[in-house]
Design a protein around this motif. Structure first.
Motif, PDB file in Angstrom:
ATOM      1  N   VAL A 167      -7.724  51.358  28.145  1.00  0.00           N
ATOM      2  CA  VAL A 167      -8.199  50.946  29.468  1.00  0.00           C
ATOM      3  C   VAL A 167      -7.906  49.458  29.628  1.00  0.00           C
ATOM      4  O   VAL A 167      -8.453  48.628  28.893  1.00  0.00           O
ATOM      5  N   HIS A 168      -7.023  49.128  30.574  1.00  0.00           N
ATOM      6  CA  HIS A 168      -6.695  47.726  30.844  1.00  0.00           C
ATOM      7  C   HIS A 168      -7.425  47.301  32.111  1.00  0.00           C
ATOM      8  O   HIS A 168      -7.202  47.862  33.184  1.00  0.00           O
ATOM      9  N   LEU A 169      -8.300  46.292  31.986  1.00  0.00           N
ATOM     10  CA  LEU A 169      -9.206  45.910  33.060  1.00  0.00           C
ATOM     11  C   LEU A 169      -8.671  44.788  33.944  1.00  0.00           C
ATOM     12  O   LEU A 169      -9.410  44.240  34.751  1.00  0.00           O
ATOM     13  N   GLY A 170      -7.394  44.464  33.802  1.00  0.00           N
ATOM     14  CA  GLY A 170      -6.810  43.515  34.743  1.00  0.00           C
ATOM     15  C   GLY A 170      -6.296  42.249  34.107  1.00  0.00           C
ATOM     16  O   GLY A 170      -6.519  41.958  32.935  1.00  0.00           O
ATOM     17  N   ASP A 171      -5.562  41.469  34.925  1.00  0.00           N
ATOM     18  CA  ASP A 171      -4.807  40.306  34.474  1.00  0.00           C
ATOM     19  C   ASP A 171      -3.792  40.737  33.428  1.00  0.00           C
ATOM     20  O   ASP A 171      -3.646  40.119  32.366  1.00  0.00           O
ATOM     21  N   TYR A 172      -3.084  41.813  33.754  1.00  0.00           N
ATOM     22  CA  TYR A 172      -1.994  42.336  32.923  1.00  0.00           C
ATOM     23  C   TYR A 172      -0.854  41.325  32.882  1.00  0.00           C
ATOM     24  O   TYR A 172      -0.196  41.156  31.866  1.00  0.00           O
ATOM     25  N   ILE A 173      -0.588  40.672  34.018  1.00  0.00           N
ATOM     26  CA  ILE A 173       0.328  39.536  34.075  1.00  0.00           C
ATOM     27  C   ILE A 173      -0.430  38.356  34.684  1.00  0.00           C
ATOM     28  O   ILE A 173      -1.523  38.504  35.223  1.00  0.00           O
ATOM     29  N   TYR A 174       0.178  37.175  34.605  1.00  0.00           N
ATOM     30  CA  TYR A 174      -0.333  35.982  35.287  1.00  0.00           C
ATOM     31  C   TYR A 174       0.764  35.442  36.186  1.00  0.00           C
ATOM     32  O   TYR A 174       1.959  35.536  35.868  1.00  0.00           O
ATOM     33  N   GLU A 175       0.360  34.844  37.287  1.00  0.00           N
ATOM     34  CA  GLU A 175       1.300  34.458  38.330  1.00  0.00           C
ATOM     35  C   GLU A 175       1.796  33.024  38.229  1.00  0.00           C
ATOM     36  O   GLU A 175       2.683  32.604  38.964  1.00  0.00           O
ATOM     37  N   ASN A 238      -4.691  33.787  41.848  1.00  0.00           N
ATOM     38  CA  ASN A 238      -6.001  33.431  41.308  1.00  0.00           C
ATOM     39  C   ASN A 238      -7.100  33.574  42.359  1.00  0.00           C
ATOM     40  O   ASN A 238      -6.969  33.146  43.505  1.00  0.00           O
ATOM     41  N   ASN A 239      -8.235  34.198  41.917  1.00  0.00           N
ATOM     42  CA  ASN A 239      -9.414  34.364  42.772  1.00  0.00           C
ATOM     43  C   ASN A 239      -9.078  35.048  44.100  1.00  0.00           C
ATOM     44  O   ASN A 239      -9.578  34.661  45.166  1.00  0.00           O
ATOM     45  N   SER A 240      -8.254  36.080  44.023  1.00  0.00           N
ATOM     46  CA  SER A 240      -7.865  36.775  45.241  1.00  0.00           C
ATOM     47  C   SER A 240      -9.034  37.571  45.820  1.00  0.00           C
ATOM     48  O   SER A 240      -9.949  37.988  45.110  1.00  0.00           O
ATOM     49  N   TRP A 241      -8.996  37.774  47.118  1.00  0.00           N
ATOM     50  CA  TRP A 241      -9.943  38.605  47.853  1.00  0.00           C
ATOM     51  C   TRP A 241      -9.159  39.273  48.969  1.00  0.00           C
ATOM     52  O   TRP A 241      -7.943  39.102  49.078  1.00  0.00           O
ATOM     53  N   GLY A 243      -8.752  38.825  51.988  1.00  0.00           N
ATOM     54  CA  GLY A 243      -8.117  37.991  53.004  1.00  0.00           C
ATOM     55  C   GLY A 243      -7.272  36.861  52.476  1.00  0.00           C
ATOM     56  O   GLY A 243      -6.745  36.068  53.259  1.00  0.00           O
ATOM     57  N   GLY A 244      -7.126  36.752  51.160  1.00  0.00           N
ATOM     58  CA  GLY A 244      -6.335  35.651  50.633  1.00  0.00           C
ATOM     59  C   GLY A 244      -6.663  35.341  49.199  1.00  0.00           C
ATOM     60  O   GLY A 244      -7.106  36.191  48.427  1.00  0.00           O
ATOM     61  N   SER A 245      -6.447  34.088  48.827  1.00  0.00           N
ATOM     62  CA  SER A 245      -6.657  33.623  47.462  1.00  0.00           C
ATOM     63  C   SER A 245      -6.896  32.132  47.503  1.00  0.00           C
ATOM     64  O   SER A 245      -6.342  31.424  48.354  1.00  0.00           O
ATOM     65  N   SER A 246      -7.705  31.648  46.570  1.00  0.00           N
ATOM     66  CA  SER A 246      -7.928  30.206  46.480  1.00  0.00           C
ATOM     67  C   SER A 246      -6.658  29.468  46.102  1.00  0.00           C
ATOM     68  O   SER A 246      -6.567  28.254  46.279  1.00  0.00           O
ATOM     69  N   ALA A 247      -5.667  30.192  45.586  1.00  0.00           N
ATOM     70  CA  ALA A 247      -4.421  29.572  45.144  1.00  0.00           C
ATOM     71  C   ALA A 247      -3.257  29.838  46.098  1.00  0.00           C
ATOM     72  O   ALA A 247      -2.119  29.506  45.782  1.00  0.00           O
ATOM     73  N   HIS A 248      -3.548  30.460  47.254  1.00  0.00           N
ATOM     74  CA  HIS A 248      -2.459  30.783  48.184  1.00  0.00           C
ATOM     75  C   HIS A 248      -2.632  29.988  49.462  1.00  0.00           C
ATOM     76  O   HIS A 248      -3.681  30.041  50.114  1.00  0.00           O
ATOM     77  N   ASN A 249      -1.574  29.267  49.842  1.00  0.00           N
ATOM     78  CA  ASN A 249      -1.570  28.463  51.059  1.00  0.00           C
ATOM     79  C   ASN A 249      -0.606  29.107  52.046  1.00  0.00           C
ATOM     80  O   ASN A 249       0.609  29.085  51.850  1.00  0.00           O
ATOM     81  N   GLU A 250      -1.142  29.699  53.112  1.00  0.00           N
ATOM     82  CA  GLU A 250      -0.283  30.400  54.064  1.00  0.00           C
ATOM     83  C   GLU A 250       0.655  29.455  54.807  1.00  0.00           C
ATOM     84  O   GLU A 250       1.737  29.872  55.230  1.00  0.00           O
ATOM     85  N   ASP A 251       0.282  28.190  54.940  1.00  0.00           N
ATOM     86  CA  ASP A 251       1.150  27.242  55.648  1.00  0.00           C
ATOM     87  C   ASP A 251       2.431  26.994  54.878  1.00  0.00           C
ATOM     88  O   ASP A 251       3.504  26.808  55.484  1.00  0.00           O
ATOM     89  N   THR A 252       2.355  27.010  53.556  1.00  0.00           N
ATOM     90  CA  THR A 252       3.537  26.705  52.733  1.00  0.00           C
ATOM     91  C   THR A 252       4.083  27.922  51.992  1.00  0.00           C
ATOM     92  O   THR A 252       5.247  27.916  51.576  1.00  0.00           O
ATOM     93  N   GLU A 253       3.252  28.965  51.838  1.00  0.00           N
ATOM     94  CA  GLU A 253       3.672  30.109  51.034  1.00  0.00           C
ATOM     95  C   GLU A 253       3.765  31.412  51.827  1.00  0.00           C
ATOM     96  O   GLU A 253       4.065  32.455  51.263  1.00  0.00           O
TER      97      GLU A 253
END
Length: 558
Positions: A167-175, A238-241, A243-253
């Protein structure tokens, strides 16, 4: 009949039978040499009559024809299912087959052929049906490629006693890119992420999965047993939900949905699991695995389906008239908002239905495959418990100082876990109580090991137990507070003393869990592996927790 063949890592990767020609009516558009099976093979998503098998084969055309076999023996003299499939460029050269028609509760061997090559062989068990007395699961989480070698995966591949599933509970890869989390460590080991930048596009996520799946220790674990997987945040960002992520900037990404969908597409391409049913959104991952009348393993999705944005003490703190943080008002007005959701209303209703149906079938245990810690876990006041000389050194580090001073507030230690969603947690507890579930929870994410006895804060009633797994490689964090090795024991003692839910804490080391389920009890063995900076597959059991259906909870040494 149960096979009990023991395969070493080398054996699990190299059990092949020579270059047989591809049989059957489908011919490969391009020939493939043995080096084409560079990412091994895998099985997953087991059912009572089958499982999904996976491989990757790269040719020069748009598709490579493959033949697959499932047999009752390692020599493939008793082949029970076979067929053909295509590894398509449109799916990053991967191929998956949903094998059915097998007997329940049995171990099988499988492999793939191309026109002039044969893959390694793997093995997997179907889920048992009917009257089942025992099940055995390996549990892993958080495998950052750059922080170290995947010794935990290798140790699972070399277990003497087989497991029914991993059983793999997540963070199989990192971004992250090489300039992000784990960058210095990855450069020191020569395990820098590919691509070198933070991943955003479908091609980026595919390349990152390809890098991880080329690792021989991860391949060995996949070859040893079927995987049951759920994602956490780092499979997207990181910290995705929802509607987004604390590490994702829609203006630049760019738009979050575009990045999310690319990540999910690569996830389904590279992992041995069934694709989403027609009409079902790909990010809705919840499902149930029944081990006869013994166990319902219920996988929940707590990131992308219905999670609202995590609260933030730094962003939303309430201050009193003198400008001091008011932790009580912050909890009442911010944390306890009823609209804060971890799974969403639809999945909450689905989960209660799944729990109720399992109980009504007479199943002994209901177990959640869950990403983040459920137990209430407040920060001890480390400013008051650290020895003076350790505290002085720690306060000289800017990052450590901010964190240590924040522990004076006594707030939950991780607001990105269920502690940041207390109203949603109460709804989970109410569902467990109404259904009559014998609840157990498997959790990852923290890079630390936990043994928790869950209680309802409204009346202190017992709800269930939680086993938290440490990481395959990702660091726990206390080593960044102080290099003094005493920090671990101080933290472990303080966390247990501060939190009634927490009965066992181990905030150092890397490894995995082995959870054994019987009709009357659960046993969780905690395993640590050798230094991840070198390749060493040794694993040592360092603790054991047993619990019964009445809520008994016994912590023992390894």
């Amino acid at each position: 009949m149960t096979h009990n063949l023991r395969l070493s890592r080398r054996g699990a990767l190299a059990l092949v039978t020579g270059g047989a020609a591809l049989a059957g009516p489908v011919a490969a558009r391009e020939s493939v040499d043995p080096a084409a099976f560079t990412h091994g093979l895998a099985a997953g998503d087991p059912t009572q009559d089958g499982f999904v098998i996976w491989t990757r084969a790269v040719g020069e055309g748009s598709a490579v024809a493959l033949r697959w076999e499932v047999a009752e023996d390692a020599g493939f003299t008793r082949v029970v299912q076979s067929g053909t499939t295509l590894a398509k460029t449109a799916r990053d050269h991967t191929a998956k087959v949903d094998v059915t028609g097998l007997h329940s509760g049995r171990e099988y061997f499988y492999r793939f052929h191309s026109a002039d090559a044969v893959s390694p062989a793997g093995r997997a068990r179907t889920l048992p049906s009917g009257d089942v007395e025992r099940a055995r699961l390996a549990v892993v989480s958080c495998s950052h490629y750059g922080f170290g070698y995947f010794n935990a995966y290798r140790a699972i591949a070399e277990l003497e006693e087989p497991v029914d599933a991993v059983v793999h509970l997540g963070d199989y890869i990192y971004e992250y890119g090489v300039d992000g989390y784990g960058g210095p460590e990855s450069r020191a080991l020569g395990r820098e992420h590919d691509p070198a930048h933070e991943i955003l596009t479908l091609d980026d996520y595919r390349r990152r999965f390809a890098q991880y799946r080329a690792d021989p220790d991860l391949q060995a674990a996949h070859a040893r047993a079927a995987f049951i997987t759920v994602w956490d945040d780092h499979e997207t960002a990181n910290n995705s939900w929802m509607g987004g992520s604390s590490a994702h900037n829609e203006d630049t990404e760019g738009p979050w949905d575009r990045r999310r969908d690319a990540a999910i597409q690569a996830y389904f391409e590279w992992l041995p699991m069934r694709d989403p049913a027609p009409g079902r959104p790909a990010h809705v991952l919840n499902r149930v695995y029944d081990f006869g009348d013994l166990l319902s393993l219920i996988a929940v999705e707590t990131r992308l389906t219905g999670r609202t944005q995590a609260p933030s003490a730094s962003r939303e703190m309430i201050f009193d008239a003198e400008g001091r943080p008011d932790a009580a008002r912050f909890e009442a007005a911010v944390l306890n908002r009823p609209e804060r959701s971890m799974m969403g209303a639809t999945q909450e209703a689905w989960l209660e239905d799944a729990l109720t149906a399992s109980v009504q079938r007479g199943t002994a245990w209901q177990m959640l495959a869950n990403q983040v810690i459920v137990a209430r876990m407040r920060a001890p006041d480390f400013m008051s418990i650290l020895p003076d000389e350790m505290l002085e050194e720690a306060l000289s580090r800017p990052g450590s100082r901010r964190w240590l001073e924040s522990t004076r507030l006594g707030l939950p230690i991780n607001l990105d876990a269920w502690d940041g969603y207390p109203a949603a947690r109460l709804r989970l507890y109410d569902a467990a109580r109404r259904s009559g579930a014998n609840l157990a929870v498997l959790s990852g994410d923290t890079h630390m090991f936990w043994g928790n006895r869950l209680h309802d804060p409204r009346d202190d009633s017992f709800i269930g137990v939680e086993f938290g797994v440490g990481s395959v490689t990702s660091p726990g964090g206390y080593e960044t507070i102080s290099p003094d090795p005493r920090i671990y024991e101080i933290a472990e003692t303080a966390l247990v003393a501060r939190n009634p839910d927490v009965r066992f804490a181990h905030v150092r080391d890397h490894g995995f869990l082995i959870v054994e389920i019987t009709r009357t009890a659960l046993r969780c063995d905690y395993h640590q592996v050798a230094d991840i900076k070198t390749r060493d597959g040794r694993a040592t059991r360092f603790a054991c927790i047993t619990t019964d259906r009445a809520g008994g909870f016994n912590v023992g040494e390894g």
